[in-house]
Design an enzyme around this catalytic site. Structure first.
Site, mmCIF file in Angstrom:
data_model
loop_
_atom_site.group_PDB
_atom_site.id
_atom_site.type_symbol
_atom_site.label_atom_id
_atom_site.label_comp_id
_atom_site.label_asym_id
_atom_site.label_seq_id
_atom_site.Cartn_x
_atom_site.Cartn_y
_atom_site.Cartn_z
ATOM 1 N N GLU A 52 18.315 10.080 44.677
ATOM 2 C CA GLU A 52 16.886 9.881 44.895
ATOM 3 C C GLU A 52 16.369 8.821 43.953
ATOM 4 O O GLU A 52 16.596 8.890 42.745
ATOM 5 C CB GLU A 52 16.136 11.192 44.661
ATOM 6 C CG GLU A 52 16.508 12.257 45.672
ATOM 7 C CD GLU A 52 15.906 13.611 45.339
ATOM 8 O OE1 GLU A 52 14.986 13.664 44.499
ATOM 9 O OE2 GLU A 52 16.372 14.601 45.918
ATOM 10 N N ILE A 55 10.601 4.934 42.479
ATOM 11 C CA ILE A 55 10.162 3.592 42.106
ATOM 12 C C ILE A 55 8.856 3.723 41.323
ATOM 13 O O ILE A 55 7.924 4.398 41.765
ATOM 14 C CB ILE A 55 9.977 2.709 43.355
ATOM 15 C CG1 ILE A 55 11.307 2.633 44.135
ATOM 16 C CG2 ILE A 55 9.498 1.310 42.962
ATOM 17 C CD1 ILE A 55 11.234 1.935 45.469
ATOM 18 N N ARG A 77 19.998 11.023 30.997
ATOM 19 C CA ARG A 77 20.416 12.383 30.633
ATOM 20 C C ARG A 77 21.203 13.013 31.770
ATOM 21 O O ARG A 77 21.116 12.564 32.911
ATOM 22 C CB ARG A 77 19.187 13.257 30.305
ATOM 23 C CG ARG A 77 18.251 13.438 31.488
ATOM 24 C CD ARG A 77 17.125 14.415 31.190
ATOM 25 N NE ARG A 77 16.171 14.484 32.302
ATOM 26 C CZ ARG A 77 16.322 15.223 33.382
ATOM 27 N NH1 ARG A 77 17.407 15.974 33.533
ATOM 28 N NH2 ARG A 77 15.413 15.231 34.334
ATOM 29 N N LYS A 80 20.056 18.849 35.004
ATOM 30 C CA LYS A 80 19.959 20.238 34.523
ATOM 31 C C LYS A 80 18.996 21.017 35.395
ATOM 32 O O LYS A 80 18.216 20.431 36.137
ATOM 33 C CB LYS A 80 19.523 20.279 33.064
ATOM 34 C CG LYS A 80 18.183 19.630 32.773
ATOM 35 C CD LYS A 80 17.900 19.640 31.271
ATOM 36 C CE LYS A 80 16.530 19.053 30.986
ATOM 37 N NZ LYS A 80 16.455 18.272 29.782
#
Length: 127
Positions: A52, A55, A77, A80
């Site tokens: 995904e 923008i 990262r 999660k």
């Protein structure tokens, strides 16, 4: 902006899931900062991998069916799970701020003008 299943399946399978940042261009439009999520979206219980693109720009109209070109320049990262939608939204806001900071650095900024985004008229973008 979500890529089709076909595009997601063609992504290199060794790219770790997580949150990335980079540049995105819709059609032959301007190049904007973006945050990209590659993964399973544990919060939404997805069983298919998704890619995904968020923008960092407000568009006047939607762009379904347009070619979306992206360049991934960095990693923020790992993916999660979140206890609440609020926690997820808050993490997304932090990811956006981090992406904005990183993309202002010269080594990332120079990729904004890459020829990749400037297609010759009438040529389809096949990569």
């Amino acid at each position: 902006a979500n890529f089709s299943e076909q595009v997601v399946e063609s992504f290199p399978s060794d790219i770790p899931t997580g949150i990335y940042y980079g540049w995105a261009c819709v059609g032959n439009g301007d190049v904007h900062k973006m945050v990209l999520s590659i993964g399973w979206n544990p919060f939404f219980k997805n069983i298919k991998k998704s890619v995904e693109t968020h923008i960092i720009h407000t568009f006047k109209e939607d762009f379904y069916g347009e070619i979306l070109s992206i360049v991934i320049t960095g990693y923020i990262r790992p993916e999660k799970n979140f206890d609440s939608l609020e926690a997820l939204i808050s993490a997304i806001q932090e990811d956006i701020e981090e992406a904005k900071r990183q993309l202002d650095l010269p080594e990332h900024l120079k990729l904004k003008g890459d020829n990749f985004f400037h297609l010759p008229e009438g040529k389809m973008n096949n990569h």
